[in-house]
Design an enzyme around this catalytic site. Structure first.
Site: not given
Ligand code: SIN
Length: 192
Positions: A24, A26, A28, A99
């Site tokens: 999942f 949320y 990028s 990440e």
């Molecule tokens: C995500 O997108 O799920 C985690 C945060 C990011 O990498 O911006």
């Protein structure tokens, strides 16, 4: 906790033996899928809200001047809309590195837009991580984003791509859209 979460994440065994895993995204991960996937579709998870409360030292800022990116904050009853990707576990090595600045793998139940439900994996930067910046007003966050940039580009592009991707999914996110509006105001005033 150290900034680099790769080693911790690689000790997670929950999905061992699975040939496919739902991821999942949320932030990028909604708009930038730089990994192979089998299926991609909008999804939601419950009891979390998206907030620009995480510092970015490696993508949208630097260790000296971190940018601001999103993480999830627990909120009972809340629904967070994002994008789910069906991946094979081989993709996780790349995701752990992407990440690595404070995000840990969590298991959560996700609801796909076709009604299916599944356990999924989500990267969350909790407030214990060293890069966590915490709450600020939407105006302050917009100011911070306006002046930040890192190896992945200007921090504002992260915000604008995320807001656009959420609109495309018809997802309401007052926090993100208010920061976008504040940023547009700042740009308007700085241009004239
Ligand atoms: C995500 O997108 O799920 C985690 C945060 C990011 O990498 O911006």
């Amino acid at each position: 906790m150290s900034f680099n979460t790769v080693n911790i994440n690689q000790q997670m065994t929950y999905f061992d033996g699975h040939t496919e895993v739902w991821l999942f995204g949320y932030g990028s991960l909604i708009y930038k899928a730089d990994f192979p996937y089998i299926e991609r579709r909008p999804a939601s998870i419950r009891h979390w809200v998206r907030r620009f409360w995480q510092g970015s030292h490696d993508h949208r800022g630097t260790p000296e001047a971190p940018g601001r990116v999103v993480t999830l904050i627990p909120q009972p009853g809340a629904v967070c809309v994002g994008m789910a990707y069906l991946i094979t576990p081989e993709a996780l090595g790349h995701l752990d590195v992407r990440e690595k600045n404070g995000y840990l793998r969590f298991v959560t139940e996700l609801s796909l837009d076709d009604g299916r439900r599944s356990d999924g994996l989500v990267y969350i930067a909790t407030e214990e991580n060293a890069a966590f910046l915490g709450a600020a007003s939407e105006r302050e966050i917009a100011r911070h984003i306006a002046q930040s940039a890192g190896p992945s580009g200007p921090n504002r592009d992260y915000l604008l791509h995320l807001a656009e991707a959420l609109r495309q999914m018809d997802a309401d996110d007052p926090h993100v859209f208010e920061i976008e509006r504040e940023l547009a105001e700042l740009i308007k005033h700085s241009n004239g």
